[in-house]
Design a protein around this motif. Structure first.
Motif, mmCIF file in Angstrom:
data_model
loop_
_atom_site.group_PDB
_atom_site.id
_atom_site.type_symbol
_atom_site.label_atom_id
_atom_site.label_comp_id
_atom_site.label_asym_id
_atom_site.label_seq_id
_atom_site.Cartn_x
_atom_site.Cartn_y
_atom_site.Cartn_z
ATOM 1 N N PRO A 1 1.015 8.084 6.047
ATOM 2 C CA PRO A 1 -0.144 7.364 5.492
ATOM 3 C C PRO A 1 -0.472 6.143 6.350
ATOM 4 N N ASP A 2 -1.754 5.885 6.528
ATOM 5 C CA ASP A 2 -2.171 4.749 7.348
ATOM 6 C C ASP A 2 -3.253 3.907 6.688
ATOM 7 N N PHE A 3 -3.590 4.220 5.418
ATOM 8 C CA PHE A 3 -4.640 3.466 4.738
ATOM 9 C C PHE A 3 -4.291 3.370 3.257
ATOM 10 N N LEU A 4 -3.535 2.359 2.900
ATOM 11 C CA LEU A 4 -3.177 2.106 1.506
ATOM 12 C C LEU A 4 -2.629 3.358 0.826
ATOM 13 N N TYR A 5 -1.520 3.869 1.338
ATOM 14 C CA TYR A 5 -0.767 4.999 0.795
ATOM 15 C C TYR A 5 -1.379 6.363 1.110
ATOM 16 N N VAL A 6 -2.590 6.429 1.668
ATOM 17 C CA VAL A 6 -3.223 7.717 1.956
ATOM 18 C C VAL A 6 -3.645 7.734 3.421
ATOM 19 N N ARG A 7 -4.240 8.847 3.836
ATOM 20 C CA ARG A 7 -4.762 8.966 5.194
ATOM 21 C C ARG A 7 -6.157 8.351 5.272
ATOM 22 N N SER A 8 -6.464 7.739 6.388
ATOM 23 C CA SER A 8 -7.728 7.008 6.519
ATOM 24 C C SER A 8 -8.940 7.924 6.513
ATOM 25 N N TRP A 9 -8.743 9.225 6.830
ATOM 26 C CA TRP A 9 -9.872 10.140 6.853
ATOM 27 C C TRP A 9 -10.177 10.753 5.491
ATOM 28 N N THR B 1 -11.033 8.291 -3.735
ATOM 29 C CA THR B 1 -9.992 7.666 -2.914
ATOM 30 C C THR B 1 -9.145 6.709 -3.735
ATOM 31 N N VAL B 2 -9.786 5.933 -4.597
ATOM 32 C CA VAL B 2 -9.046 5.004 -5.454
ATOM 33 C C VAL B 2 -8.118 5.759 -6.402
ATOM 34 N N VAL B 3 -8.613 6.834 -7.007
ATOM 35 C CA VAL B 3 -7.772 7.635 -7.906
ATOM 36 C C VAL B 3 -6.587 8.227 -7.142
ATOM 37 N N THR B 4 -6.841 8.725 -5.940
ATOM 38 C CA THR B 4 -5.756 9.296 -5.134
ATOM 39 C C THR B 4 -4.725 8.239 -4.780
ATOM 40 N N GLN B 5 -5.173 7.038 -4.429
ATOM 41 C CA GLN B 5 -4.232 5.954 -4.121
ATOM 42 C C GLN B 5 -3.374 5.599 -5.324
ATOM 43 N N LEU B 6 -3.963 5.610 -6.509
ATOM 44 C CA LEU B 6 -3.186 5.327 -7.715
ATOM 45 C C LEU B 6 -2.154 6.424 -7.976
ATOM 46 N N LEU B 7 -2.521 7.672 -7.746
ATOM 47 C CA LEU B 7 -1.571 8.764 -7.942
ATOM 48 C C LEU B 7 -0.411 8.666 -6.956
ATOM 49 N N ASN C 1 -4.922 8.883 17.975
ATOM 50 C CA ASN C 1 -4.617 8.011 16.839
ATOM 51 C C ASN C 1 -5.505 8.400 15.668
ATOM 52 N N ASN C 2 -5.174 7.862 14.504
ATOM 53 C CA ASN C 2 -5.898 8.200 13.284
ATOM 54 C C ASN C 2 -7.305 7.620 13.260
ATOM 55 N N ILE C 3 -7.543 6.543 14.018
ATOM 56 C CA ILE C 3 -8.881 5.958 14.034
ATOM 57 C C ILE C 3 -9.876 6.922 14.659
ATOM 58 N N GLN C 4 -9.494 7.554 15.757
ATOM 59 C CA GLN C 4 -10.378 8.538 16.381
ATOM 60 C C GLN C 4 -10.650 9.713 15.445
ATOM 61 N N LEU C 5 -9.607 10.174 14.770
ATOM 62 C CA LEU C 5 -9.782 11.277 13.828
ATOM 63 C C LEU C 5 -10.706 10.879 12.686
ATOM 64 N N SER C 6 -10.521 9.674 12.142
ATOM 65 C CA SER C 6 -11.352 9.216 11.026
ATOM 66 C C SER C 6 -12.806 9.066 11.444
#
Length: 229
Positions: free
Chosen positions: A183-191, A166-172, A129-134
């Protein structure tokens, strides 16, 4: 001197302060240009690693795939790299805490290699899962800071850079400029914050090393002048 005689205007010499300011400005500009091109190069390389995730042999069109990302990504990464690389030694100077831990180019090159490895692991290594990767990438990023930096200012700037990027990337992504797969964390990847943190530490180390390599103290120049006299 008789009246009516005027001194012949000689060549105007710049004072030591003006010369120091001019040399610092030129030095700052050169370091900024070098950091910009390093950032552009790393952006192209890391983009290639992301694109070629499942490829073991390079395809014939690998050169074209390097430039397959949007045209604005490498210049943006280069500009951010220049700002970060110039900001780290500036903060060190204002805090009065010069960074002297592992200040050699071989250490900086190892830091870059570890950063590229962390970025490659984010796309190559498969976890349940993405949590382990992050969590794994977070541990690797903090390990990179501990191995090559260990300064409180470096850690604080790294966290701030990770948050802002991260905030700028989420806005883009939210505005449809581009998107992430799964995506698993507000439009982006959690890592993603881990990658930005490691990137900030890496560019900070490069900027510090460039500042140290090109630094000339006014005291040394004064000694040279005194010996000439």
């Amino acid at each position: 001197m008789a009246e009516g005689e005027t001194e012949s205007p000689g060549p105007k010499k710049r004072g030591p302060y003006i010369s120091s300011v001019t040399s610092r400005s030129v030095n700052l500009m050169i370091r900024g240009v070098v950091l910009f091109f390093i950032g552009v190069f790393l952006a192209l390389v890391l983009n290639l690693l992301q694109i070629q995730r499942n490829v073991t042999l390079f395809p014939p069109d690998v050169i074209a795939s390097i430039f397959s990302s949007a045209w604005w990504v490498p210049p943006c990464c280069g500009t951010a790299s220049a700002v970060i690389g110039l900001l780290y030694p500036c903060i060190d100077r204002h805090l009065g805490e010069p960074h002297k831990f592992k200040r050699e180019w071989s250490s900086v090159m190892r830091c870059v290699a570890v950063f590229v490895g962390i970025n490659h692991a984010s796309a190559k290594v498969d976890f349940d899962n993405n949590i382990q990767l992050s969590l794994t990438l977070a541990a690797l990023s903090i390990g990179l800071w501990w191995t090559f930096d260990r300064s409180r200012s470096g850690f604080g700037l790294g966290v701030g850079i990770a948050f802002l990027a991260t905030v700028v990337t989420q806005l883009l992504v939210y505005n449809g400029v581009y998107q992430y797969t799964s995506p698993d964390f507000l439009y982006v990847r959690s890592w993603l914050p881990c990658i930005f943190f490691a990137g900030g530490i890496t560019m900070g180390n490069i900027g510090r090393q460039l500042a140290m390599s090109s630094h000339v103290t006014p005291r040394s120049s004064g000694n040279v002048c005194s010996t000439k006299l």
